[in-house]
Design a protein around this motif. Structure first.
Motif, PDB file in Angstrom:
ATOM      1  N   ASP A  46      34.672  43.833  17.097  1.00 31.49           N
ATOM      2  CA  ASP A  46      33.252  44.038  17.421  1.00 31.49           C
ATOM      3  C   ASP A  46      33.072  45.311  18.219  1.00 31.49           C
ATOM      4  N   ARG A 145      31.866  28.757   8.422  1.00 31.51           N
ATOM      5  CA  ARG A 145      30.442  28.613   8.113  1.00 31.51           C
ATOM      6  C   ARG A 145      30.226  27.749   6.869  1.00 31.51           C
ATOM      7  N   HIS A 314      20.760  45.213  13.420  1.00 30.36           N
ATOM      8  CA  HIS A 314      20.809  46.510  14.086  1.00 30.36           C
ATOM      9  C   HIS A 314      20.036  47.573  13.326  1.00 30.36           C
ATOM     10  N   PHE A 315      20.290  47.636  12.016  1.00 32.04           N
ATOM     11  CA  PHE A 315      19.740  48.737  11.260  1.00 32.04           C
ATOM     12  C   PHE A 315      18.248  48.567  10.996  1.00 32.04           C
TER      13      PHE A 315
ATOM     14  N   MET B   1      28.776  40.700  13.332  1.00 28.52           N
ATOM     15  CA  MET B   1      29.080  41.525  12.144  1.00 28.52           C
ATOM     16  C   MET B   1      27.819  41.666  11.297  1.00 28.52           C
ATOM     17  N   SER B   2      27.504  42.879  10.940  1.00 26.75           N
ATOM     18  CA  SER B   2      26.408  43.090  10.010  1.00 26.75           C
ATOM     19  C   SER B   2      26.965  42.916   8.614  1.00 26.75           C
ATOM     20  N   SER B   4      25.728  42.675   5.557  1.00 24.33           N
ATOM     21  CA  SER B   4      25.274  43.367   4.359  1.00 24.33           C
ATOM     22  C   SER B   4      26.143  44.591   4.075  1.00 24.33           C
ATOM     23  N   GLU B   5      26.440  45.376   5.114  1.00 26.46           N
ATOM     24  CA  GLU B   5      27.280  46.553   4.908  1.00 26.46           C
ATOM     25  C   GLU B   5      28.704  46.154   4.548  1.00 26.46           C
ATOM     26  N   GLU B   7      29.656  43.443   3.095  1.00 28.35           N
ATOM     27  CA  GLU B   7      29.708  42.917   1.731  1.00 28.35           C
ATOM     28  C   GLU B   7      29.883  44.062   0.748  1.00 28.35           C
ATOM     29  N   GLY B  27      33.942  37.812   6.076  1.00 30.30           N
ATOM     30  CA  GLY B  27      32.753  37.033   5.778  1.00 30.30           C
ATOM     31  C   GLY B  27      32.487  35.878   6.723  1.00 30.30           C
ATOM     32  N   PRO B  94      22.514  53.307   7.712  1.00 27.07           N
ATOM     33  CA  PRO B  94      23.235  52.615   6.642  1.00 27.07           C
ATOM     34  C   PRO B  94      23.132  53.431   5.358  1.00 27.07           C
TER      35      PRO B  94
END
Lengths: 320, 320
Positions: A46, A145, A314-315, B1-2, B4-5, B7, B27, B94
């Motif tokens: 992180d 998850r 964040h984005f 963790m973001s 989408s990026e 992935e 994931g 991004p």
């Protein structure tokens, strides 16, 4: 590795570095580590970035607790026992006072959670702190998850929204300063729910830590579990009296659902474990049930309702 | 963790993620990993920062090879076999094109070196790339900086100074463009000497990868080995014809000693292993011997000599 800075950091970690699992710690090209027999390794990396996660001028000890708490929270969410930490620090200048304040707070937390700092890198650039945490899990046991089942109780630990309240106060000022200390502490020093995660291992069907916001993180569970849904009773979502006293009930309720970065655990539990909930080391609230409709339905005192926004990204933050 | 990026990044890693040591990959809150029985784990974390390690506008595929090569080099220096990689990427925006170029080059390298990308974090901020590498070592076997003995042969792999030549060309232009491609490749795509490190395990008494510069890194070995010294024959230090042709012999020799970031291995070998040197997968030169005088003595064709500067340090770079 720039050793001079890490030698300074290492001074604060003499005690922690005696752990038997650390064959070789800071100071060579790699650390050399032993995972105990019968255990697997859980790892998570992180970053905290100035301007994105914290404001310029934030004291280094607060950054240490923020980094440590948020990083260890990922281990808690897997049910893992913390073991080792590595750091990649990017600093504008080599600042011995900053390093001392940061390291000394980090060493306290490492001692408290039995974590050894085993490696790191310091580089020059805009202030960015990355941490990788490593923990142990009994082989083939983990909270993920992906295991939620229809009928599971949806549970959350602690209170939600406080961290966002602390951030809002930092950015816009506190309407009522009485509880500012509590809310800032919740923002800067989140408590990783390690003991809770270990107890849930083998009992909860799914688990995540709340970093993006309750609705967003719960939707990660529901999606990973094969496209399930949820019914939530909003009056059951735990909110601190301090948050309500400071920002009013409407903001408090909104932030509890979407605020993010509370680093509490959200987990789903088979109903036969209901009795467990009174024996946990931290207050846990049942806020709803898992359903087979791929949607999150919200109810307030029995009436369907809706809220705006679903979490934190964040984005996308500038569009909030 | 973001996610989408990540992935997006993960799309390029379908093949690598089938490794049996990876129980749970990208994931979830953590990756879950198994260290093979009888093996220990070697880990190292490194960062690349825009403006410190590379110039603005550097293509993402070159950043991937630079990050990967320099990070794996730490495993090579320990004699470890690469296994897993985690990434912390801080990006200003991004940018799907950037991520695609970066991920696709990184996936190629991961496949080539049998490395699985198991986790990561993407955050918004000034361009900073951190990577943690993880490798396996047979229990209680490792190459460290600390084992050099008086009389050991001092050896280096490959050619030194090329990476600094590439950087100099980037900053100041190439005096002679014929070999620019070769020198830039050595700067942007250093080769981690994994096979060499594995062969040296159990034979070399000490080892380090050359990141700060030969003299600086050799002094790390000598200091860690209890305050030993060295006699070096400068004419034996391997320098590429391309570097000499581009920048002349004087700069080439200086950079070979102090340039840094070549990520070749510098190791010390008991003289009875001399015959090993002709059987290695990469050219290795004997450049001197370990002595009991706590100093590095330089000789050029039998005559004592001196050079300016001793290496590379991020925080001192502006004074170079």
């Amino acid at each position: 590795m720039s050793l001079s800075e890490f030698e300074l950091i290492q001074r604060y970690f003499a005690e922690a570095s005696t752990d038997a699992s650390v064959a070789l710690g800071i100071g060579d090209d790699c650390a050399v580590l032993s995972v105990p027999t019968g255990q697997q390794l859980a790892v998570s990396i992180d970053s905290l970035v100035q301007g994105t996660h914290f404001l310029e001028g934030t004291p280094a000890d607060l950054l240490a607790s923020r980094l440590f708490g948020s990083a260890l929270s990922d281990l808690a969410a897997m049910g893992a026992t913390p073991a080792w930490l590595t750091l990649a620090l990017t600093l504008p200048e080599p600042d011995e006072d900053w390093l001392q304040l940061f390291s000394s707070r980090l060493a306290q937390l490492c001692n408290e959670y039995h974590v050894s700092l085993v490696g790191g890198d310091t580089t020059k650039g805009p202030l960015t702190l990355s941490a990788q945490v490593h923990g142990f899990l009994p082989r083939d046991h983990r909270l993920t998850r992906a295991g939620a089942k229809v009928g599971d109780l949806i549970c959350v630990s602690g209170c939600l929204g406080d961290s966002r309240g602390g951030l809002d106060g930092l950015l816009n000022g506190f309407e009522n300063h009485t509880e500012a200390g509590y809310l800032l502490e919740r923002f800067y020093a989140p408590t990783p729910r390690i003991e809770l995660g270990k107890i849930l291992l083998g009992k909860a069907n799914s688990c995540i830590d709340i970093s993006d916001g309750l609705l967003s993180d719960l939707s990660h569970i529901l999606k990973a579990s094969g496209g399930l849904g949820a019914r939530l009773q909003l009056e059951a979502v735990p909110i601190s009296s301090q948050l309500i006293a400071t920002f009013g009930e409407e903001s408090a309720r909104q932030w509890a659902l979407t605020g993010g970065e509370d680093f509490e655990l959200c987990f789903t539990l088979p109903p036969n474990y209901l009795a467990l909930l009174s024996q946990l080391p931290v207050p846990v609230a049942v806020i709803g049930k898992v359903t087979d409709r791929a949607d999150i339905e919200l109810f307030l005192r029995g009436e369907p309702c809706q809220i705006q926004g679903s979490g934190y990204d964040h984005f996308q933050r500038k569009d909030d």
